[in-house]
Design an enzyme around this catalytic site. Sequence first.
Site, PDB file in Angstrom:
ATOM      1  N   ARG A  35      -2.282  15.233  10.240  1.00  0.00           N
ATOM      2  CA  ARG A  35      -1.629  16.237   9.382  1.00  0.00           C
ATOM      3  C   ARG A  35      -1.842  17.654   9.916  1.00  0.00           C
ATOM      4  O   ARG A  35      -0.986  18.510   9.747  1.00  0.00           O
ATOM      5  CB  ARG A  35      -2.162  16.139   7.953  1.00  0.00           C
ATOM      6  CG  ARG A  35      -1.604  14.920   7.263  1.00  0.00           C
ATOM      7  CD  ARG A  35      -2.110  14.789   5.863  1.00  0.00           C
ATOM      8  NE  ARG A  35      -1.344  13.778   5.166  1.00  0.00           N
ATOM      9  CZ  ARG A  35      -1.736  13.158   4.080  1.00  0.00           C
ATOM     10  NH1 ARG A  35      -2.907  13.440   3.548  1.00  0.00           N
ATOM     11  NH2 ARG A  35      -0.974  12.261   3.510  1.00  0.00           N
ATOM     12  N   LYS A 198       3.615  -3.901  -6.173  1.00  0.00           N
ATOM     13  CA  LYS A 198       4.182  -3.997  -7.521  1.00  0.00           C
ATOM     14  C   LYS A 198       5.660  -3.634  -7.609  1.00  0.00           C
ATOM     15  O   LYS A 198       6.099  -2.650  -7.038  1.00  0.00           O
ATOM     16  CB  LYS A 198       3.432  -3.033  -8.430  1.00  0.00           C
ATOM     17  CG  LYS A 198       2.002  -3.427  -8.710  1.00  0.00           C
ATOM     18  CD  LYS A 198       1.352  -2.251  -9.331  1.00  0.00           C
ATOM     19  CE  LYS A 198       0.310  -2.573 -10.354  1.00  0.00           C
ATOM     20  NZ  LYS A 198      -0.079  -1.303 -11.004  1.00  0.00           N
ATOM     21  N   GLY A 354       3.048   5.396   2.333  1.00  0.00           N
ATOM     22  CA  GLY A 354       1.739   5.283   2.955  1.00  0.00           C
ATOM     23  C   GLY A 354       1.476   3.981   3.676  1.00  0.00           C
ATOM     24  O   GLY A 354       1.082   3.985   4.839  1.00  0.00           O
ATOM     25  N   GLY A 377       4.483   9.623  -1.425  1.00  0.00           N
ATOM     26  CA  GLY A 377       5.102   9.828  -2.746  1.00  0.00           C
ATOM     27  C   GLY A 377       6.369  10.660  -2.661  1.00  0.00           C
ATOM     28  O   GLY A 377       7.353  10.379  -3.348  1.00  0.00           O
TER      29      GLY A 377
HETATM   30  P1  AMP Z   1       2.288  -0.440  -2.176  1.00  0.00           P
HETATM   31  O1  AMP Z   1       1.263   0.670  -2.154  1.00  0.00           O
HETATM   32  O2  AMP Z   1       2.849  -0.721  -3.515  1.00  0.00           O
HETATM   33  O3  AMP Z   1       3.333  -0.254  -1.105  1.00  0.00           O
HETATM   34  O4  AMP Z   1       1.486  -1.745  -1.837  1.00  0.00           O
HETATM   35  C1  AMP Z   1       0.821  -1.921  -0.644  1.00  0.00           C
HETATM   36  C2  AMP Z   1      -0.251  -2.934  -0.844  1.00  0.00           C
HETATM   37  O5  AMP Z   1       0.321  -4.119  -1.312  1.00  0.00           O
HETATM   38  C3  AMP Z   1      -0.984  -3.262   0.423  1.00  0.00           C
HETATM   39  O6  AMP Z   1      -2.323  -2.840   0.311  1.00  0.00           O
HETATM   40  C4  AMP Z   1      -0.879  -4.774   0.525  1.00  0.00           C
HETATM   41  O7  AMP Z   1      -2.098  -5.391   0.855  1.00  0.00           O
HETATM   42  C5  AMP Z   1      -0.486  -5.180  -0.878  1.00  0.00           C
HETATM   43  N1  AMP Z   1       0.261  -6.439  -0.892  1.00  0.00           N
HETATM   44  C6  AMP Z   1       1.363  -6.750  -0.181  1.00  0.00           C
HETATM   45  N2  AMP Z   1       1.747  -7.996  -0.418  1.00  0.00           N
HETATM   46  C7  AMP Z   1       0.871  -8.517  -1.299  1.00  0.00           C
HETATM   47  C8  AMP Z   1       0.728  -9.794  -1.913  1.00  0.00           C
HETATM   48  N3  AMP Z   1       1.573 -10.790  -1.649  1.00  0.00           N
HETATM   49  N4  AMP Z   1      -0.307  -9.955  -2.762  1.00  0.00           N
HETATM   50  C9  AMP Z   1      -1.170  -8.971  -3.016  1.00  0.00           C
HETATM   51  N5  AMP Z   1      -1.079  -7.737  -2.466  1.00  0.00           N
HETATM   52  C10 AMP Z   1      -0.079  -7.528  -1.611  1.00  0.00           C
END
Ligand code: AMP
Length: 396
Positions: A35, A198, A354, A377
């Site tokens: 950064r 999620k 991220g 974000g």
């Molecule tokens: P996000 O910040 O919502 O983009 O989520 C990223 C995180 O989702 C990463 O740390 C991944 O390890 C986790 N992730 C991806 N796929 C899965 C899964 N099938 N089960 C649990 N965690 C997951």
Amino acid sequence: MLTVDNFNFKDEKVLIRVDFNVPLDSNFNITDDSRITAAIPTIKKILNDGGSCILMSHLGRPKEGPADKYSLKHIVSRIEQLSGSKVLFADDCIGATATELSANLQAGEIVLLENLRFYQNEEKGDVEFAEKLSKYGSFYVNDAFGTAHRAHASTAVIAQFFSGKKCFGYVMANEIANAEKVVKHPERPFTAIVGGAKVSDKLLIIENLMDIADNIIIGGGMAYTFAKAQGGKIGKSLCEDDRMPLALELIEKAKSKGVNLYLPADSVVADNFANDANTNVSENNQIADNYMGLDIGPVASKLFCEVISNSKTVLWNGPMGVFEMSSFEAGTKAVALALAEQTKNGGFSLIGGGDSAAAIHKFHLANQVSYVSTGGGALLEYFEGKELPGVKAILD
Ligand code: AMP
């Protein structure tokens, strides 16, 4: 779009909002200075013109005023190294020292102000606080894309005190140009890959992308909410039951808008959330009760990579699985490699958010894609169709 290239900064004292929110280890060593590196061209342009720079940033999330671990004094010497200039430090972003240092600042010099978030007024977007900061400079440059989605004092509110004397730095200009290229003029087919943990975090982006993309690929933990909503058995996989109706709505919406929505047909499943768990490959809607899906499977991976390689523009936000563990990185790695190949063949690829940025770095492919965004974000909100206050404040 007005950038630092549209101005000559001779004799200007330029107040630059940078994003120096860098990770520090327990001895306050910077573990990733990208950064700071990113902001150096903007700083150098101003200094080379004969101007001076007053840098302001936040670091971490201090909750109750000043705290040594969040002090920007830890990064002064690295800014000196990277800019090749002496950096003076004001140990309070408001007050006598900051006022004096900026008043006496000579052409070619840099002052760094202490962490803006030591004052709650920063995040509250307090106008008086913004006005006090504005007094240090004669010109305002925003180069902090990472906080462009926040209407904070230093990122948006302050711009009103610099009518006609404000613009974007190179980091911001680059981020906006690359994001606009995808949203406003994508070469088609345009594929958006959305992954991560999620569905709730990604609903808005998927919904907005339905109006822009030709193909939407869904992977990661969020895919299981879709699978269960369609009547599948997902074992112990991540699921947001309350979002199942919305998942079905998205499937219908894609059909009605003629968007190809790709959900994974299979998964790498594990009996435990651990790298050494027992694993298997399962159809996505037939996962055994005591197993959870932690990566997309080989069939999904092959199809997703084909769609990517047939695309002219690809946006990637969110990993396909728990890529941090080697047992569950294959799907994310395959997608990253497909993106590198698609880029090599003349396509445009934008990686943002991220975790997909972390993934592309992990696989050493960051320099083989078109652009890796620094703003998690902010980029997400941009693709959700929201106006970013930090961008609007410069354009107003
Ligand atoms: P996000 O910040 O919502 O983009 O989520 C990223 C995180 O989702 C990463 O740390 C991944 O390890 C986790 N992730 C991806 N796929 C899965 C899964 N099938 N089960 C649990 N965690 C997951």
